[in-house]
Scaffold this motif. Sequence first.
Motif, PDB file in Angstrom:
ATOM      1  N   ILE A 287      -9.526 -10.308 -28.690  1.00 30.74           N
ATOM      2  CA  ILE A 287      -9.440  -9.546 -29.938  1.00 30.74           C
ATOM      3  C   ILE A 287     -10.843  -9.152 -30.368  1.00 30.74           C
ATOM      4  CG2 ILE A 287      -8.735  -9.653 -32.354  1.00 30.74           C
ATOM      5  CD1 ILE A 287      -6.563 -11.635 -31.459  1.00 30.74           C
TER       6      ILE A 287
ATOM      7  N   PRO B 142     -14.024  -7.840 -32.695  1.00 28.61           N
ATOM      8  CA  PRO B 142     -14.465  -8.305 -34.015  1.00 28.61           C
ATOM      9  C   PRO B 142     -13.892  -7.506 -35.183  1.00 28.61           C
ATOM     10  CG  PRO B 142     -16.336  -8.043 -32.552  1.00 28.61           C
ATOM     11  CD  PRO B 142     -15.144  -7.547 -31.821  1.00 28.61           C
TER      12      PRO B 142
ATOM     13  N   HIS C 177     -11.011  -6.374 -35.500  1.00 30.53           N
ATOM     14  CA  HIS C 177      -9.602  -6.730 -35.718  1.00 30.53           C
ATOM     15  C   HIS C 177      -9.401  -8.242 -35.838  1.00 30.53           C
ATOM     16  CE1 HIS C 177      -8.622  -2.592 -34.900  1.00 30.53           C
ATOM     17  NE2 HIS C 177      -9.293  -2.653 -33.769  1.00 30.53           N
ATOM     18  N   ARG C 178     -10.489  -8.968 -35.981  1.00 28.98           N
ATOM     19  CA  ARG C 178     -10.431 -10.428 -36.015  1.00 28.98           C
ATOM     20  C   ARG C 178      -9.603 -10.943 -37.186  1.00 28.98           C
ATOM     21  NH1 ARG C 178     -16.076 -12.702 -36.246  1.00 28.98           N
ATOM     22  NH2 ARG C 178     -16.121 -11.859 -34.165  1.00 28.98           N
ATOM     23  N   LYS C 179      -9.785 -10.358 -38.370  1.00 28.18           N
ATOM     24  CA  LYS C 179      -9.088 -10.836 -39.557  1.00 28.18           C
ATOM     25  C   LYS C 179      -7.568 -10.714 -39.384  1.00 28.18           C
ATOM     26  CE  LYS C 179      -9.064 -10.626 -44.559  1.00 28.18           C
ATOM     27  NZ  LYS C 179      -9.677 -10.091 -45.756  1.00 28.18           N
TER      28      LYS C 179
ATOM     29  N   MET D 294      -6.346 -13.398 -36.998  1.00 27.96           N
ATOM     30  CA  MET D 294      -6.326 -14.723 -37.612  1.00 27.96           C
ATOM     31  C   MET D 294      -5.213 -14.849 -38.648  1.00 27.96           C
ATOM     32  SD  MET D 294     -10.239 -15.924 -37.901  1.00 27.96           S
ATOM     33  CE  MET D 294     -11.200 -16.255 -36.439  1.00 27.96           C
TER      34      MET D 294
ATOM     35  N   THR E 279      -7.294 -21.390 -29.193  1.00 32.25           N
ATOM     36  CA  THR E 279      -7.703 -19.979 -29.109  1.00 32.25           C
ATOM     37  C   THR E 279      -9.051 -19.833 -28.410  1.00 32.25           C
ATOM     38  OG1 THR E 279      -8.632 -20.083 -31.340  1.00 32.25           O
ATOM     39  CG2 THR E 279      -6.401 -19.239 -31.130  1.00 32.25           C
TER      40      THR E 279
ATOM     41  N   PHE F 202     -10.776 -14.547 -29.343  1.00 32.39           N
ATOM     42  CA  PHE F 202     -11.637 -13.770 -30.238  1.00 32.39           C
ATOM     43  C   PHE F 202     -12.997 -13.521 -29.607  1.00 32.39           C
ATOM     44  CE2 PHE F 202      -8.673 -16.099 -33.003  1.00 32.39           C
ATOM     45  CZ  PHE F 202      -8.078 -15.031 -33.631  1.00 32.39           C
TER      46      PHE F 202
ATOM     47  N   THR G  20     -17.054 -11.750 -29.898  1.00 25.73           N
ATOM     48  CA  THR G  20     -18.148 -11.387 -30.790  1.00 25.73           C
ATOM     49  C   THR G  20     -18.498  -9.919 -30.548  1.00 25.73           C
ATOM     50  OG1 THR G  20     -19.802 -12.047 -29.166  1.00 25.73           O
ATOM     51  CG2 THR G  20     -19.086 -13.741 -30.723  1.00 25.73           C
TER      52      THR G  20
ATOM     53  N   HIS H   7     -17.104 -14.877 -26.088  1.00 21.79           N
ATOM     54  CA  HIS H   7     -16.029 -15.547 -26.805  1.00 21.79           C
ATOM     55  C   HIS H   7     -16.580 -16.387 -27.958  1.00 21.79           C
ATOM     56  CE1 HIS H   7     -13.217 -14.219 -23.825  1.00 21.79           C
ATOM     57  NE2 HIS H   7     -13.976 -14.723 -22.867  1.00 21.79           N
TER      58      HIS H   7
ATOM     59  N   ILE I 298     -14.239 -20.388 -35.043  1.00 18.23           N
ATOM     60  CA  ILE I 298     -12.852 -19.976 -35.296  1.00 18.23           C
ATOM     61  C   ILE I 298     -12.224 -20.875 -36.347  1.00 18.23           C
ATOM     62  CG2 ILE I 298     -10.561 -19.748 -34.265  1.00 18.23           C
ATOM     63  CD1 ILE I 298     -12.002 -19.042 -31.620  1.00 18.23           C
TER      64      ILE I 298
ATOM     65  N   LYS J 267     -13.565 -19.941 -39.796  1.00 14.16           N
ATOM     66  CA  LYS J 267     -13.007 -18.655 -40.240  1.00 14.16           C
ATOM     67  C   LYS J 267     -11.536 -18.792 -40.627  1.00 14.16           C
ATOM     68  CE  LYS J 267     -16.557 -15.894 -39.305  1.00 14.16           C
ATOM     69  NZ  LYS J 267     -17.256 -15.125 -40.300  1.00 14.16           N
TER      70      LYS J 267
END
Length: 122
Positions: free
Chosen positions: A31, A33, A35-37, A40, A67, A73, A75, A80, A86, A89
């Motif tokens: 995923i 950065p 679209h990270r939110k 999560m 994960t 996820f 950077t 990774h 993670i 966050k």
Amino acid sequence: MEKVENSALESIVEGISRGPGRPQSPAVEGILPEHRKEGMELLLIAIKKGCFGKKEDITMKGVADWTAGNGFFLTKDRTHLSAKTIELKLEELNRELYPREAEEKKLKKERRKGKKEDKKKK
């Protein structure tokens, strides 16, 4: 004998434009950065719904380790994220999305601490 086999393989490969079977799709790295939110948030929803098992048994650290192990996820420079990052966050997003739940946990912890202090005084 080996030379004959190698030359035979080379001549066969030259005549084929692509390999047999389904064409390969681009590799999924993880995923991004930006679209990270959203990713999560989906993980938190899955935890709350019990997709990973009993809600009481699953911890943020366990999900973060899972994960990070699977490299979900990324950077900005396409490496990774670590499990600790993670986890932090996820906890931050959990407090943001579910403030009432976080407040209840805090009050419960304070009550336990108060009860322990009362027992020590007796």
